[in-house]
Design a protein around this motif. Structure first.
Motif, mmCIF file in Angstrom:
data_model
loop_
_atom_site.group_PDB
_atom_site.id
_atom_site.type_symbol
_atom_site.label_atom_id
_atom_site.label_comp_id
_atom_site.label_asym_id
_atom_site.label_seq_id
_atom_site.Cartn_x
_atom_site.Cartn_y
_atom_site.Cartn_z
ATOM 1 N N ASN A 149 0.771 -1.178 -0.141
ATOM 2 C CA ASN A 149 -0.043 0.102 -0.056
ATOM 3 C C ASN A 149 0.888 1.394 -0.120
ATOM 4 O O ASN A 149 0.533 2.260 -0.413
ATOM 5 N N ARG A 150 2.069 1.315 0.712
ATOM 6 C CA ARG A 150 2.967 2.397 0.509
ATOM 7 C C ARG A 150 3.299 2.340 -1.112
ATOM 8 O O ARG A 150 3.314 3.727 -1.575
ATOM 9 N N THR A 151 3.496 1.225 -1.628
ATOM 10 C CA THR A 151 3.968 1.440 -3.195
ATOM 11 C C THR A 151 2.744 2.102 -3.761
ATOM 12 O O THR A 151 3.165 3.046 -4.849
ATOM 13 N N ARG A 152 1.524 1.748 -3.552
ATOM 14 C CA ARG A 152 0.479 2.150 -4.328
ATOM 15 C C ARG A 152 0.152 3.644 -3.958
ATOM 16 O O ARG A 152 0.019 4.622 -5.028
ATOM 17 N N ALA A 153 0.391 4.244 -2.749
ATOM 18 C CA ALA A 153 0.316 5.516 -2.191
ATOM 19 C C ALA A 153 1.506 6.459 -3.173
ATOM 20 O O ALA A 153 1.037 7.542 -3.973
ATOM 21 N N LEU A 154 2.561 6.174 -3.017
ATOM 22 C CA LEU A 154 3.752 6.709 -3.740
ATOM 23 C C LEU A 154 3.363 6.833 -5.408
ATOM 24 O O LEU A 154 3.922 7.929 -5.995
ATOM 25 N N ARG A 155 3.196 5.788 -5.996
ATOM 26 C CA ARG A 155 2.803 5.815 -7.382
ATOM 27 C C ARG A 155 1.870 6.720 -7.524
ATOM 28 O O ARG A 155 1.887 7.139 -8.831
ATOM 29 N N MET A 156 0.533 6.703 -6.730
ATOM 30 C CA MET A 156 -0.346 7.711 -7.082
ATOM 31 C C MET A 156 -0.069 9.038 -6.960
ATOM 32 O O MET A 156 -0.263 10.086 -7.779
ATOM 33 N N LEU A 157 0.867 9.550 -6.109
ATOM 34 C CA LEU A 157 1.482 10.740 -5.836
ATOM 35 C C LEU A 157 2.414 11.271 -7.052
ATOM 36 O O LEU A 157 2.390 12.312 -7.386
ATOM 37 N N ALA A 158 3.077 10.134 -7.491
ATOM 38 C CA ALA A 158 3.941 10.361 -8.709
ATOM 39 C C ALA A 158 2.932 10.774 -10.156
ATOM 40 O O ALA A 158 3.223 11.416 -10.713
ATOM 41 N N SER A 159 1.776 9.979 -9.973
ATOM 42 C CA SER A 159 0.860 10.066 -11.301
ATOM 43 C C SER A 159 0.398 11.658 -11.311
ATOM 44 O O SER A 159 -0.019 12.205 -12.172
ATOM 45 N N SER A 160 0.224 12.320 -10.029
ATOM 46 C CA SER A 160 -0.489 13.575 -9.775
ATOM 47 C C SER A 160 0.615 14.517 -10.142
ATOM 48 O O SER A 160 0.255 15.693 -10.345
#
Length: 278
Positions: A149-160
């Motif tokens: 879930n940490r990975t998921r969150a960081l990938r979302m921040l990068a996509s934004s």
């Protein structure tokens, strides 16, 4: 001579009758019955809604296909994977693929995705700003502390566009993998079940719709960052083993769980929380 012919004819009729009795039934349902005559049981491990609800929903469809679907309720995620790996059940339904791969890597497992079913609408929420443009330098960002879930969150921040990652394609990320952080965001990691508390203390907080719903928030109306819709990496899947994923019973299970009935359930009962992934 007539007596001999009569005996031969009777013997012929007897043998033909035996041959017909030994023929396999044409019904496909009969082929999946066990020696006792009962339908073959397919066991699927799970432990919470809406996964259990979906499994209960397709029991009649599985019976029509010639199988008895039994939901094996377990206490947690690890137990569900151990049961599948140890051949105690035929499949499980609770996890996304990165979590499954993490289990495989740590336990010499051979679990495999049988089919994606639905994708939970995770999002980032804020208690202090209405848009990402309002985030101040040094804003506090709450993310989960577990690897997937940490990975998921960081990938979302990068996509934004808020951050950049040194390996944007990786599914094993930590805060140290952030290569650019223009707003000097301060990251704090929380347990997944404590993210509602984190929301009150942070400027931007990752959370699942099931949990954030307790605060009256919805991903599609209140989320400031949503996961790209095309990214199905974290969709909840039906998992099996490599050895049985192509079996007749798993094929029947996949067909049932990818049905219009399940699609309608997700679109109606999980509206605002999840989207169909098959």
């Amino acid at each position: 001579m007539k007596r001999i012919l009569a005996v031969l004819m009777a013997l012929t009729i007897f043998l033909v009758g035996c041959a017909k009795a030994d023929q396999k039934p044409e019904s496909s349902k009969e082929t999946v019955k066990e020696a006792s005559g009962e339908l073959k049981t397919v066991e699927v491990a799970s432990h919470t809604s809406p996964m259990i609800d979906i499994l209960e929903l397709i029991k009649d469809d599985m019976k029509e296909a010639g199988y008895n679907l039994e939901v094996v309720k377990v206490s947690d995620n690890v137990q569900a994977n151990v049961a599948l790996q140890n051949r105690e059940v035929d499949a499980n339904f609770f996890q996304h693929e990165p979590f499954m791969q993490q289990f495989n890597d740590g336990n010499d497992g051979d679990l495999i995705k049988a089919t994606p079913v639905y994708n939970a609408l995770v999002a980032f929420y804020s208690n202090t700003v209405k848009s990402l443009d309002e985030l101040k330098d040094g804003a506090v960002v709450a993310i989960p502390n577990d690897p997937t879930n940490r990975t998921r969150a960081l990938r979302m921040l990068a996509s934004s566009g808020l951050i950049k990652l040194d390996d944007p394609e990786s599914y094993n990320l930590e805060v140290s993998n952030i290569s650019e952080n223009p707003k000097n965001l301060a990251f704090k990691e929380w347990g997944l079940l404590n993210l509602n508390e984190a929301f009150k203390e942070s400027d931007l907080t990752f959370n699942y719709p099931t949990y954030i719903d307790a605060l009256g928030l919805k991903p599609e109306t209140d989320g400031l960052i949503l996961e790209p819709e095309a990214d199905q990496t974290f969709a909840i899947v039906l998992a099996a083993r490599k050895e049985n994923v192509d079996s007749d019973e798993l094929r029947a299970l996949i067909k049932a769980i990818n049905s219009e009935k399940v699609k309608e359930f997700i679109e109606t009962n999980l509206k605002g929380h999840a989207k169909v992934a098959f």
